[in-house]
Motif scaffolding. Structure first.
Motif, PDB file in Angstrom:
ATOM      1  N   GLN A 112       0.835  -1.214   0.000  1.00  0.00           N
ATOM      2  CA  GLN A 112       0.000   0.000   0.000  1.00  0.00           C
ATOM      3  C   GLN A 112       0.867   1.260   0.000  1.00  0.00           C
ATOM      4  O   GLN A 112       0.618   2.209  -0.747  1.00  0.00           O
ATOM      5  CB  GLN A 112      -0.881   0.043   1.255  1.00  0.00           C
ATOM      6  N   ALA A 113       1.881   1.256   0.841  1.00  0.00           N
ATOM      7  CA  ALA A 113       2.740   2.438   0.947  1.00  0.00           C
ATOM      8  C   ALA A 113       3.476   2.693  -0.367  1.00  0.00           C
ATOM      9  O   ALA A 113       3.621   3.832  -0.816  1.00  0.00           O
ATOM     10  CB  ALA A 113       3.738   2.264   2.091  1.00  0.00           C
ATOM     11  N   ARG A 114       3.912   1.609  -0.986  1.00  0.00           N
ATOM     12  CA  ARG A 114       4.620   1.726  -2.264  1.00  0.00           C
ATOM     13  C   ARG A 114       3.699   2.316  -3.336  1.00  0.00           C
ATOM     14  O   ARG A 114       4.096   3.199  -4.108  1.00  0.00           O
ATOM     15  CB  ARG A 114       5.106   0.338  -2.673  1.00  0.00           C
ATOM     16  N   ALA A 115       2.457   1.830  -3.372  1.00  0.00           N
ATOM     17  CA  ALA A 115       1.512   2.359  -4.361  1.00  0.00           C
ATOM     18  C   ALA A 115       1.256   3.853  -4.123  1.00  0.00           C
ATOM     19  O   ALA A 115       1.226   4.660  -5.063  1.00  0.00           O
ATOM     20  CB  ALA A 115       0.206   1.572  -4.307  1.00  0.00           C
ATOM     21  N   LEU A 116       1.110   4.219  -2.860  1.00  0.00           N
ATOM     22  CA  LEU A 116       0.897   5.632  -2.529  1.00  0.00           C
ATOM     23  C   LEU A 116       2.123   6.468  -2.893  1.00  0.00           C
ATOM     24  O   LEU A 116       1.992   7.606  -3.361  1.00  0.00           O
ATOM     25  CB  LEU A 116       0.606   5.781  -1.032  1.00  0.00           C
ATOM     26  N   ALA A 117       3.292   5.913  -2.681  1.00  0.00           N
ATOM     27  CA  ALA A 117       4.510   6.653  -3.013  1.00  0.00           C
ATOM     28  C   ALA A 117       4.574   6.915  -4.511  1.00  0.00           C
ATOM     29  O   ALA A 117       4.959   8.012  -4.956  1.00  0.00           O
ATOM     30  CB  ALA A 117       5.742   5.877  -2.557  1.00  0.00           C
ATOM     31  N   LEU A 118       4.158   5.934  -5.282  1.00  0.00           N
ATOM     32  CA  LEU A 118       4.166   6.127  -6.731  1.00  0.00           C
ATOM     33  C   LEU A 118       3.115   7.160  -7.146  1.00  0.00           C
ATOM     34  O   LEU A 118       3.361   7.982  -8.041  1.00  0.00           O
ATOM     35  CB  LEU A 118       3.957   4.790  -7.449  1.00  0.00           C
ATOM     36  N   ASN A 119       1.970   7.124  -6.502  1.00  0.00           N
ATOM     37  CA  ASN A 119       0.951   8.145  -6.803  1.00  0.00           C
ATOM     38  C   ASN A 119       1.460   9.544  -6.474  1.00  0.00           C
ATOM     39  O   ASN A 119       1.246  10.499  -7.232  1.00  0.00           O
ATOM     40  CB  ASN A 119      -0.322   7.896  -5.984  1.00  0.00           C
ATOM     41  N   THR A 120       2.096   9.665  -5.354  1.00  0.00           N
ATOM     42  CA  THR A 120       2.604  10.976  -4.957  1.00  0.00           C
ATOM     43  C   THR A 120       3.720  11.416  -5.905  1.00  0.00           C
ATOM     44  O   THR A 120       3.811  12.588  -6.274  1.00  0.00           O
ATOM     45  CB  THR A 120       3.100  10.935  -3.500  1.00  0.00           C
ATOM     46  N   ALA A 121       4.560  10.467  -6.295  1.00  0.00           N
ATOM     47  CA  ALA A 121       5.605  10.790  -7.276  1.00  0.00           C
ATOM     48  C   ALA A 121       4.976  11.303  -8.562  1.00  0.00           C
ATOM     49  O   ALA A 121       5.447  12.277  -9.166  1.00  0.00           O
ATOM     50  CB  ALA A 121       6.458   9.547  -7.559  1.00  0.00           C
ATOM     51  N   GLU A 122       3.881  10.681  -8.957  1.00  0.00           N
ATOM     52  CA  GLU A 122       3.218  11.100 -10.191  1.00  0.00           C
ATOM     53  C   GLU A 122       2.626  12.513 -10.050  1.00  0.00           C
ATOM     54  O   GLU A 122       2.723  13.333 -10.963  1.00  0.00           O
ATOM     55  CB  GLU A 122       2.112  10.105 -10.536  1.00  0.00           C
ATOM     56  N   ALA A 123       2.028  12.767  -8.904  1.00  0.00           N
ATOM     57  CA  ALA A 123       1.468  14.108  -8.674  1.00  0.00           C
ATOM     58  C   ALA A 123       2.577  15.156  -8.703  1.00  0.00           C
ATOM     59  O   ALA A 123       2.422  16.246  -9.274  1.00  0.00           O
ATOM     60  CB  ALA A 123       0.718  14.132  -7.339  1.00  0.00           C
ATOM     61  N   LEU A 124       3.704  14.837  -8.117  1.00  0.00           N
ATOM     62  CA  LEU A 124       4.842  15.758  -8.139  1.00  0.00           C
ATOM     63  C   LEU A 124       5.377  15.923  -9.562  1.00  0.00           C
ATOM     64  O   LEU A 124       5.799  17.009  -9.961  1.00  0.00           O
ATOM     65  CB  LEU A 124       5.962  15.236  -7.233  1.00  0.00           C
ATOM     66  N   LEU A 125       5.370  14.822 -10.294  1.00  0.00           N
ATOM     67  CA  LEU A 125       5.838  14.879 -11.677  1.00  0.00           C
ATOM     68  C   LEU A 125       4.961  15.809 -12.506  1.00  0.00           C
ATOM     69  O   LEU A 125       5.455  16.639 -13.285  1.00  0.00           O
ATOM     70  CB  LEU A 125       5.841  13.460 -12.275  1.00  0.00           C
ATOM     71  N   ASN A 126       3.661  15.695 -12.307  1.00  0.00           N
ATOM     72  CA  ASN A 126       2.754  16.588 -13.037  1.00  0.00           C
ATOM     73  C   ASN A 126       2.996  18.046 -12.664  1.00  0.00           C
ATOM     74  O   ASN A 126       2.961  18.938 -13.512  1.00  0.00           O
ATOM     75  CB  ASN A 126       1.303  16.201 -12.773  1.00  0.00           C
ATOM     76  N   PHE A 127       3.247  18.263 -11.396  1.00  0.00           N
ATOM     77  CA  PHE A 127       3.566  19.612 -10.928  1.00  0.00           C
ATOM     78  C   PHE A 127       4.855  20.108 -11.591  1.00  0.00           C
ATOM     79  O   PHE A 127       4.938  21.247 -12.067  1.00  0.00           O
ATOM     80  CB  PHE A 127       3.708  19.581  -9.399  1.00  0.00           C
ATOM     81  N   ALA A 128       5.851  19.244 -11.636  1.00  0.00           N
ATOM     82  CA  ALA A 128       7.139  19.611 -12.252  1.00  0.00           C
ATOM     83  C   ALA A 128       6.967  19.952 -13.728  1.00  0.00           C
ATOM     84  O   ALA A 128       7.557  20.904 -14.246  1.00  0.00           O
ATOM     85  CB  ALA A 128       8.144  18.467 -12.085  1.00  0.00           C
ATOM     86  N   LYS A 129       6.136  19.160 -14.399  1.00  0.00           N
ATOM     87  CA  LYS A 129       5.913  19.410 -15.824  1.00  0.00           C
ATOM     88  C   LYS A 129       5.189  20.739 -16.036  1.00  0.00           C
ATOM     89  O   LYS A 129       5.521  21.523 -16.923  1.00  0.00           O
ATOM     90  CB  LYS A 129       5.085  18.273 -16.427  1.00  0.00           C
TER      91      LYS A 129
END
Lengths: 445, 445, 445, 445
Positions: D140-157
């Motif tokens: 669960q934590a790993r999946a959430l970490a990937l989701n958060t990484a994706e949200a940050l990635l979208n922000f970065a883009k």
């Protein structure tokens, strides 16, 4: 975590700081409150005390009428009674005890209730409540530590001259005694009071009136509130009041951890000494627990749990001590997490002191096994070398000679041996009565 | 690690405990000695002091003749002189300073030199040396802390009424001042002396005569040695002397860490306040360093290193505090690792106190930038709400009204504002002179 | 600290960042350098490797001529040789190895030497050197861990069926064996390789070219340098390279601490098992040490020191992990203190693995004592209850019946007992050969 | 603590190990259970899974009939349903979930229910339940970490080329960008998955069948239960299963702490960047909180609490890692305290990942302020020196020249500047798409 929550802004808006038109997201509140409700609730009576002193001071400097102040004090006393009976406790929607208490006042007194927040902030309120809580519990812990020291002292006296091997490197070193072993923890606990007293000393200063860390333009009389609350002095600089948050908590936990370190050594010794191989002590079965698979087991779980609690308290201390690192001066929300660790530390220390007292009621030296440990005469080697020294042989030469004749050393009477050591602090002169006198003195002040 | 070592047993055999026919493997010695040689060497003069007192006491109780004791004391004084000049230092093959000093005596006095080990063990020797070392350095650190407090106090006085934003949550909260900011660290350092004094108090008891933790059959006069060494009292129970090893070191480091926590907050504030965005302070370039790639950089490295040292001292404290966990009572070799951390902790604390004093000689508030921070009138919001309260509005109502009118608040004179706050500890009444008096008092004792 | 220092600005000015007209105070330099010189010096060869790759890449992208690059590479190779022979080491006045090496180049190549710093900063230089150092030492530690696992495996095989009491709560629980006890540490060390491999994995990315954390306008080919240095990939985001400083070091120390935790449990067991009360093992006297006061002592000091080193490595880990807390992104000088802890952690882990191997050469089970521990038949209670279960009695009932008949249980043959347990992982089926196969596999990759 | 308790032995005796005629004192139970009830209850469904697999295996090897096993499995499924609905939860008098579940079975199945404990101990039961719990939550934590990484990635883009000062030593260093800043946390989170995967790898082995740490004489098929429970393999050595208790928990928390360290840096940056002085970002008011005394305050409390949680998780990790130190091999009750810290660590990490995602929905760069930070042209100094290098000047000389002309450097276009840096990982070439691909890959497995 938020899966089951509605995204709608909170309906109930009891927060002191809530602004019109801006609703805080429920997830924000949920993330912050977490598990601290219980800890906050424990602060309630101490916050009431602070509020009473503050209201009286406000009247003293003319910011409230005497009637207003009296009404506030009376209502706060009712809050105390209601809290003691369980009828008045912190509700999650009110965020913290400061808000809860203000609401209690406003519900009963209307606008007058709103006035008690004049000249203060939740920042100095919580600091004050924490100080009062801490001083109260430090005194409880200190009294318990003295009780436990006394119980250990009685144990030491009862078994003062029962021989016991002394260990270095976990090897038989020289003759020791149950009295010396137990007395060692008595003296340790008495010394731990140095730490507790330093913590009391440090916490014994009033932060009330420092407001958000910068003071206010109100003509507060901080010395008056300090005196009313029984503090030894005012903690002067308003910003320093904030700086001390977390630091004082960590200092306090560190003082408690001194007690726990003493108890932890005792606990670990007992676990070792109650192993089949050692069998130095017998424990009443009512103080042990069993195994689900091994019918014969009688485990000294309480001493193992105590030992673990030494680790727990150390991590609580580290938590409070590091949480404020590299934060700009002035209050930062990070410091909120210091409340629960402090309360947990008190709970651990106080219950551990009590469990040791309980244990001592069911603990007995196993004299037969203790004496059997002296069958191996090597334990007398240093004593025999010393005897040669008294006969004029330089110690280093005596040491080498005894070392070469280990197998042929003469057997001694262990009780006579430990009684023959008469300098201060050795087995024949433990000066146990000094401890009794110290306990009496420490209890006085 | 052992690749380049011969497997042959050690040739030189200077160890006090070496037995005939059993040669310890060189890898064993190498693994144990590790990096502690320097730390051990620093103990040498303190061990000499302990040995002198022990020899005199042995004569006092008839275990040495007066002539023997005098010769030993004279030779030990020579050792002190030789050590001070660098001519006498610990050699690795002699394992520790206790052996080194005994060898120094035996080389010069023959059999008489061997007699000084009567009635003691390396265990109480090292405890005694560590206590003397610790007390000596605690007093140095305390004096430095008071000097640094004084330097900060002078800084606070010099810039007492220069306005500075006060922060909570790293947001502008209410008006503060350079005086309040600097004064906060003065009071903090003075309170840290509570911790240092508790550490002095705890270390101020003599373990000499506890031997290996069980005493000896020699008629030692422990009160005599305690008095000769200037200890306040005897640490009575011989086993407790061992129990306190590691624990006292950790307690001492914890006291030092209180000072470091204070300095660390100051350092962190300065790093923030010297950023381009804040620019609240100017630092003399001679106190900054540069970058290998960015020609414009002037970094406040010393405050960053100080900040890091707060972490270092906390890990040293944790190391000493946990190393003895779950070990059987009595000496265990594990405790050897507590020496270097203690010494490092003193080094860190003392040099950090000095570096802060140096920094203050080149630190100046940037008044222009500090005043500019008051252009945003929201910083006065709480003060304005308080003014409404004085006019009769309940605080909660004033709070809401000001909150709704943030954009139209009236600009104030920041200096007048901070001077108008006159209760104890606020910007207009910092009571700085109290600190001066306290420093004077603390210096006395 | 500064007492003996002149206040005059430094004469020698070799610092890469020193500006004309601004002399840094010597106390500033002294405070920063502290004790890290040795740690820095250990980085020298790795920094040379990084510089070689960087120079070659600069030629590859046209920022150096091939001749310039070749001269630089040749001279750097000479530096390596000189360092290996001890002729070229870091001098304190040159601050760090990066400056030292650049000076080495400039002394020999003049202006060309100055060009190697194009497109990089000391920030990515030290990151690169640390990564190379870390990977190199992680591989060494991993190889040593596998060797120690193999030595333990051989020990387990040799004494596989020697019975040994199994303990829970430090009480006799059920029959176990020397094979099970030793095998447990083999499997633990093999699992610790998971942690070491994760650390290798994490460190195996090149930060070179990230400059001060933001990249440069130079057309660097970071994939080329990564490949030349043998990294698996580029650590892409330049700012992330900085963010990982301290964090990777802490991660690495944590991986090493896994090994140390395994060894620490082994060491602690051995200290207990070599006590007179247990006497489960015999240790060759050449691996023990003695006491200065007790002629009979043979202490297992190396296992005690190892145990202490577990504490040390944990505090080093904490130090690296917390030092970067609450610092703004980008390099902060605080991170400088992460070098020495990492190096100390490697030293501790590698020497501890070696000392355990050495110990195993002189360690023997004391079969007589181990068997005697089975005289108390209660150790069979769970087995007897299980036998009743096989005969149809529900376990809970069997448990109660056996519990009531503890004194009359029948004596068993301990060897037969441990051999009769045949499911995977129990005493009769330890599957030791699996470990041998795993060690072989892990050595390959 | 015990004040309100009766001294009478407990009436209700549901403990698996309770013996006739020996009643455990209620204070003993109270001291041990403490606050862990909730943590234990969370294990209930995982313990049911373990029990199902065990029962099926017992049938497979003939220790239960198929009918018995089927009844047990069916009843356990009912227990799962009842637990999910809240109808079946751990009661304090039943001590732990293992007892609670066995009671559930016995109440419904009589003697058959008692048989499920054949061949196992609470020791391997709790180990198995903890493993299953841990694996479940790690995923669960790993999946959430990937989701958060994706949200940050979208922000970065979204804000890739908005200039932002890059800091070293908290001083303006070189031009950076919002894209580089946000991208740095994306790459960090992806690397943190190395740690999470190592933890998954380590926990992915079945301890079931190791019983109390020594196996049993029952013909258990451990590979069958491992497979049924979805473990990758069997954790072979029964004693090692015990050795790994606490260690695996600490390893897991350490992996989670890697994620928290990443988030903590982000949180701290945001607190700094949202200060009035920086104002680099704007946050939606619904994500902020207010002050009780300062009407203007909008604090980023959630990021402060997150920052504090980094400290909390580190102390939880330390607690689990040190609690087993210096304990004899085999189960010791001390290890009981590792359950709650692990659960708290998951709670902290998962909620923090979610709160960051929430925050990103209301976070915006303040472009105006970010650009204003480039008015001070010194930020271009390194770039200008580099330009001179491209023109043939050795870097060291260019560095000195620029350093002397800081005041007269030419203003640049910050957007052009950051776009002109084109090597991998610099502001003009952040390679953000690589992260998207990595996220996709990591989600697959």
């Amino acid at each position: 975590m938020f899966g089951s929550m509605s995204n709608a802004p909170e309906k109930q808006n009891n927060k002191l700081w809530q602004k019109a038109g801006v609703a805080t997201r429920p997830e924000v509140t949920a993330y912050m409150i977490s598990k601290n409700l219980e800890a906050d609730n424990a602060l309630l009576p101490y916050d009431v005390l602070g509020s009473k002193a503050h209201a009286q001071m406000l009247a003293g400097v003319g910011l409230l009428t005497d009637e207003e102040a009296n009404n506030i004090v009376k209502t706060l006393d009712e809050a105390l009674v209601a809290h003691a009976s369980g009828a008045f406790i912190l509700q999650q929607e009110n965020e913290d005890v400061h808000t809860e208490i203000e609401k209690f006042l406003v519900d009963r007194l209307g606008d007058v209730g709103k006035k008690v927040h004049v000249g203060r902030s939740r920042n100095d309120q919580v600091l004050t409540a924490m100080r009062l809580y801490t001083l109260d519990h430090l005194k409880q812990a200190r009294a318990l530590a003295l009780n436990t020291a006394e119980a250990l002292l009685n144990f030491a006296k009862q078994y003062e001259f029962i021989p016991m091997p002394g260990f270095t490197h976990m090897q038989h070193a020289m003759p020791s005694s149950v009295g010396q072993w137990a007395g060692c923890f008595v003296e340790s606990l008495l010394n731990d009071c140095v730490a507790l007293d330093a913590a009391i000393n440090l916490n014994n200063q009033s932060p009330l009136g420092s407001a958000a860390g910068f003071g206010t333009a109100m003509p507060l009389d901080r010395e008056m509130t300090a005196e009313k609350l029984g503090f030894a002095k005012v903690q002067v600089n308003a910003l320093y009041c904030q700086l001390s948050r977390g630091k004082f908590e960590a200092f306090t936990i560190h003082a408690l951890s001194q007690v726990m370190l003493t108890l932890g050594k005792l606990a670990n010794d007992l676990v070792i000494f109650c192993s089949q191989e050692f069998s130095f002590f017998k424990v009443d079965p009512s103080l042990t627990t069993g195994s689900s698979i091994m019918p014969q087991k009688r485990n000294l779980d309480i001493m193992e749990v105590l030992r673990a609690n030494v680790t727990v308290i150390q991590s609580l201390q580290m938590q409070c001590q590091t949480v404020g690192m590299n934060l700009i001066s002035g209050y930062n929300k990070d410091l909120k997490v210091t409340k629960k660790p402090l309360m947990d530390a008190f709970d651990i220390t106080q219950s551990s002191l009590e469990i040791v007292q309980l244990l001592l009621t069911g603990l007995q030296p196993n004299e037969e096994k203790l004496l059997a440990a002296f069958d191996d005469v090597e334990i007398y080697a240093a004593d025999i070398a010393n005897d040669m020294v008294k006969g004029g042989v330089p110690f280093r030469d005596a040491y080498r000679k005894v070392g070469e004749a280990l197998k042929t050393l003469e057997k001694q009477d262990p009780v006579a041996n430990i009684k023959a050591k008469t300098h201060l602090g050795s087995t024949g002169n433990l000066a146990l009565d000094r401890y009794g006198a110290q306990i009496k003195m420490l209890r006085k002040g």
